[in-house]
Design an enzyme around this catalytic site. Structure first.
Site, short mmCIF file in Angstrom:
data_model
loop_
_atom_site.label_atom_id
_atom_site.label_comp_id
_atom_site.label_asym_id
_atom_site.label_seq_id
_atom_site.Cartn_x
_atom_site.Cartn_y
_atom_site.Cartn_z
N LEU A 180 4.52 6.19 35.10
CA LEU A 180 4.01 5.22 34.13
C LEU A 180 3.59 5.92 32.84
CD1 LEU A 180 1.86 3.12 36.63
CD2 LEU A 180 4.20 2.65 35.86
N HIS A 217 24.93 11.40 24.34
CA HIS A 217 24.19 10.56 23.39
C HIS A 217 23.09 11.36 22.71
CE1 HIS A 217 20.50 8.17 22.70
NE2 HIS A 217 21.28 7.15 22.37
N ASN A 255 15.82 11.77 32.36
CA ASN A 255 16.87 12.58 31.71
C ASN A 255 17.32 13.72 32.61
OD1 ASN A 255 17.23 11.19 29.27
ND2 ASN A 255 15.39 12.11 28.41
N TYR A 280 20.88 14.75 18.15
CA TYR A 280 20.47 16.00 17.53
C TYR A 280 21.18 16.19 16.19
CZ TYR A 280 17.98 18.15 21.52
OH TYR A 280 17.08 18.47 22.51
N LYS A 298 24.39 9.81 28.71
CA LYS A 298 23.10 9.94 28.02
C LYS A 298 22.93 11.35 27.45
CE LYS A 298 18.87 8.71 26.80
NZ LYS A 298 18.05 9.91 26.71
N ARG A 350 4.92 6.93 28.79
CA ARG A 350 5.22 6.03 27.67
C ARG A 350 6.41 5.14 27.99
NH1 ARG A 350 5.41 10.50 23.04
NH2 ARG A 350 6.33 11.58 24.82
N MET A 351 7.46 5.70 28.56
CA MET A 351 8.64 4.90 28.88
C MET A 351 8.40 4.00 30.09
SD MET A 351 11.35 5.52 26.82
CE MET A 351 12.89 5.49 27.73
N GLY A 352 7.94 4.60 31.18
CA GLY A 352 7.76 3.83 32.41
C GLY A 352 6.77 2.69 32.27
N SER A 377 17.69 4.94 26.78
CA SER A 377 17.34 5.25 25.39
C SER A 377 16.59 4.06 24.80
CB SER A 377 18.60 5.55 24.57
OG SER A 377 18.27 5.85 23.23
#
Length: 301
Positions: free
Chosen positions: A8, A176, A95, A181, A173, A10-12, A121
């Site tokens: 949990l 991607h 990732n 970059y 990904k 930032r993304m989760g 993403s």
């Protein structure tokens, strides 16, 4: 749909909220009690352990992981495999290296468990804008998860796709992020060229705003540049120190293995390494060599 969300950060945390807003039931787990409590306030059911999460999800279970690649992902998958039943699905939305995902899918298949790798993403904006999802795995397992993908993506038929077998999602990904970059590096170099043309007194914040509309280089990255410059036109509060998260390195290594020239992505990665060097020894040695062979002046430390 009922799902377990493990990790949990930032993304989760934001994905949990987006799923809840979409009408799904989420059992949320994290190593941090505070993160679980925050998810519970948003409407999730908190699980304080993987044992508890497993019990709270009725078979056929779905657990979606958003944990750091490498050891944490490996340990979490192994722990879930010990607790889950045949037919359950484990999703890795982090990732991970695609080769690890291929290996994990094969190992879980021997237990009659399904593995789906999802390159995700969208960053911190995914909560409101939706996430781009690059999905690898068996077609039947992916189809079972369709309601989740349709909710997490920008639209039911937008921004997500089943790109191939296990490992393919994380491979796409990886590339991607390698492209990312190169794009970021090109934008940064262009703005530095403009900043260095002092005689024109260019307003970089203004130019970023102009380019956001109608320009062939308009992009979300340019939107973020405009935002960053509006907050601090000189970026005085930020050190010129740029980390890399792994995918750029993997992309360059893959390009070498495939004999595919990728100079832009490669140099973008090397520039990040250079940003982290304090008075690089190599540059001092270059200066010393010029002094030795040609008597050229050097600047003293």
């Amino acid at each position: 749909m009922r799902i377990g969300m493990i990790g949990l950060g930032r993304m989760g945390a934001n994905m949990t909220r987006r799923l809840l807003d979409g009408g799904h039931q989420v059992v949320a787990h994290d190593l941090r009690e505070k993160a679980i409590e925050t998810a519970e306030v948003a409407g999730a059911e908190g699980a304080r352990s993987l044992d508890e999460l497993s019990v709270m999800l009725a078979p056929p279970r779905v657990a979606w992981m958003m944990v750091p690649a490498g050891g944490p992902t490996e340990a979490t998958i192994n722990a879930l495999a010990e607790r889950f039943s045949p037919g359950d699905i484990i999703v890795d939305g982090g990732n991970s290296n695609y080769k690890d995902s291929m290996r994990r899918a094969e190992a879980l298949r021997s237990r009659d468990l399904h593995f789906v790798d999802v390159g995700t993403s969208g960053g911190i904006w995914g909560l409101t804008e939706g996430y781009s999802l690059m999905i690898g795995g068996e077609a039947a397992a992916v189809e079972r998860l369709r309601p989740l993908f349709e909710t997490l993506a920008p639209g039911a038929e937008l921004g997500w796709g089943h790109v191939g077998p296990a490992g393919a999602g994380h491979f796409v990904k990886m590339v991607h992020n390698g492209i990312e970059y190169g794009m970021m590096q090109a934008l940064a170099e262009g703005f530095e060229i403009m900043k260095s043309k002092q005689e024109f007194g260019l307003d970089l914040t203004q130019i970023a705003g102009v380019w956001r509309h109608g320009s062939v280089v308009r992009s979300w990255l340019l939107d973020l540049i405009a935002r960053a410059l509006a907050d601090d036109p000189e970026l005085a509060g930020i050190r010129a120190w740029v980390p890399d998260s792994g995918e750029g390195r993997w992309t360059v290594a893959e390009a070498i293995d495939l004999d595919v020239p990728a100079p832009v992505i490669t140099l973008a990665l090397l520039q990040r390494l250079q940003s982290r060097a304090e008075e690089p020894f190599s540059f001092r040695l270059l200066a010393a060599l010029r002094q030795q062979f040609g008597g050229h002046a050097v600047r003293k430390a």
